[in-house]
Design a protein around this motif. Structure first.
Motif, PDB file in Angstrom:
ATOM      1  N   UNK A  54     -81.753  16.505 -54.786  1.00 38.78           N
ATOM      2  CA  UNK A  54     -81.141  15.746 -55.015  1.00 38.78           C
ATOM      3  C   UNK A  54     -81.804  14.209 -54.243  1.00 38.78           C
ATOM      4  N   UNK A  55     -82.431  14.433 -53.415  1.00 47.19           N
ATOM      5  CA  UNK A  55     -82.859  13.474 -51.983  1.00 47.19           C
ATOM      6  C   UNK A  55     -84.372  12.778 -53.293  1.00 47.19           C
ATOM      7  N   UNK A  56     -84.769  13.736 -53.448  1.00 48.61           N
ATOM      8  CA  UNK A  56     -86.374  13.856 -54.171  1.00 48.61           C
ATOM      9  C   UNK A  56     -86.018  12.839 -55.755  1.00 48.61           C
ATOM     10  N   UNK A  57     -84.990  13.561 -56.061  1.00 44.46           N
ATOM     11  CA  UNK A  57     -84.734  12.452 -57.661  1.00 44.46           C
ATOM     12  C   UNK A  57     -84.354  11.311 -57.229  1.00 44.46           C
ATOM     13  N   UNK A  58     -83.587  10.872 -56.845  1.00 44.98           N
ATOM     14  CA  UNK A  58     -83.454   8.963 -56.184  1.00 44.98           C
ATOM     15  C   UNK A  58     -84.554   8.180 -55.499  1.00 44.98           C
ATOM     16  N   UNK A  59     -85.889   8.970 -54.518  1.00 44.48           N
ATOM     17  CA  UNK A  59     -86.968   9.284 -54.392  1.00 44.48           C
ATOM     18  C   UNK A  59     -87.830   8.514 -56.055  1.00 44.48           C
ATOM     19  N   UNK A  72     -83.651   4.960 -64.557  1.00 43.18           N
ATOM     20  CA  UNK A  72     -83.790   5.971 -65.305  1.00 43.18           C
ATOM     21  C   UNK A  72     -82.325   7.148 -64.477  1.00 43.18           C
ATOM     22  N   UNK A  73     -82.662   6.888 -63.078  1.00 44.11           N
ATOM     23  CA  UNK A  73     -81.937   7.789 -63.001  1.00 44.11           C
ATOM     24  C   UNK A  73     -80.127   7.515 -62.469  1.00 44.11           C
ATOM     25  N   UNK A  74     -79.099   8.642 -62.515  1.00 48.98           N
ATOM     26  CA  UNK A  74     -77.919   7.852 -63.130  1.00 48.98           C
ATOM     27  C   UNK A  74     -77.403   9.325 -61.701  1.00 48.98           C
ATOM     28  N   UNK A  76     -75.042  10.938 -62.124  1.00 49.92           N
ATOM     29  CA  UNK A  76     -73.936  12.089 -62.842  1.00 49.92           C
ATOM     30  C   UNK A  76     -74.699  13.035 -63.223  1.00 49.92           C
ATOM     31  N   UNK A  77     -76.804  12.761 -63.040  1.00 48.30           N
ATOM     32  CA  UNK A  77     -77.379  14.164 -63.514  1.00 48.30           C
ATOM     33  C   UNK A  77     -78.399  15.258 -62.345  1.00 48.30           C
ATOM     34  N   UNK A  78     -77.089  13.624 -60.263  1.00 52.06           N
ATOM     35  CA  UNK A  78     -78.703  13.588 -59.323  1.00 52.06           C
ATOM     36  C   UNK A  78     -78.514  15.241 -58.507  1.00 52.06           C
ATOM     37  N   UNK A  79     -77.860  16.169 -59.354  1.00 55.72           N
ATOM     38  CA  UNK A  79     -77.644  17.556 -58.810  1.00 55.72           C
ATOM     39  C   UNK A  79     -77.648  18.973 -60.240  1.00 55.72           C
ATOM     40  N   UNK A  80     -78.456  18.207 -60.935  1.00 56.43           N
ATOM     41  CA  UNK A  80     -78.650  19.093 -62.196  1.00 56.43           C
ATOM     42  C   UNK A  80     -80.878  19.065 -62.327  1.00 56.43           C
ATOM     43  N   UNK A  81     -80.532  20.419 -61.632  1.00 59.13           N
ATOM     44  CA  UNK A  81     -81.872  20.478 -61.729  1.00 59.13           C
ATOM     45  C   UNK A  81     -82.188  22.144 -62.017  1.00 59.13           C
TER      46      UNK A  81
END
Length: 157
Positions: A54-59, A72-74, A76-81
């Motif tokens: 999740x943190x990497x997604x925002x980085x 492009x980050x949202x 609602x998708x920030x925990x979908x891995x």
């Protein structure tokens, strides 16, 4: 010292190498963590692996803007891995996390100080400074979760 260098160093401190605020950082907490512990589910809590991703997604999302791309980050998708299923997948993720974090830190360093108070993509997202500070604060929040989840896991063993 340039303000952007100070911000880059604060960002590195939480992800890669610092101990000033929390007496630890992501690399310290995750680098030698067994992947099976990283994916261990504790009640309704997110796993350590999911929080790190999740943190990497925002980085990555913020770095994409620094690289000239769109935001492009949202949330609602920030925990979908995809689930991490092996030691090699965990190590591969961590390597990418450290590399991407360092690359973002370099982007922050190279940013002219004057740009810090300019709009980040769109005025509704605030300034570059606000987004960098937000990423740092958000990362500390989740680092605390990781530390606590590790304590719960080790206490239950």
């Amino acid at each position: 010292m340039k303000k952007t260098i100070e911000l880059a160093n604060r960002f590195r401190e939480i992800i890669i190498n610092g101990t000033w605020i929390a007496n630890t950082n992501y690399k310290d907490q995750l680098e030698n963590l067994d992947w099976k512990i990283a994916v261990s589910k504790i009640d309704s809590l997110n796993t350590i692996a999911i929080i790190a991703q999740h943190v990497h997604y925002f980085v990555n999302g913020i770095k994409n803007v620094f690289d000239g791309g769109n935001l492009e980050i949202r949330d609602k998708y920030s925990f979908d891995f995809p689930e991490i299923k092996s030691k090699s997948e965990w190590k591969s993720f961590l390597t990418k996390f450290w590399e991407d974090a360092e690359n973002l830190a370099k982007c922050i360093e190279q940013l002219p100080d004057e740009k810090l108070n300019q709009g980040f993509v769109d005025v509704k997202y605030g300034t570059y400074k606000r987004n960098i500070d937000g990423l740092i604060e958000h990362s500390y929040y989740h680092l605390g979760q990781i530390v606590l989840i590790k304590k719960i896991i080790f206490a239950r063993q």
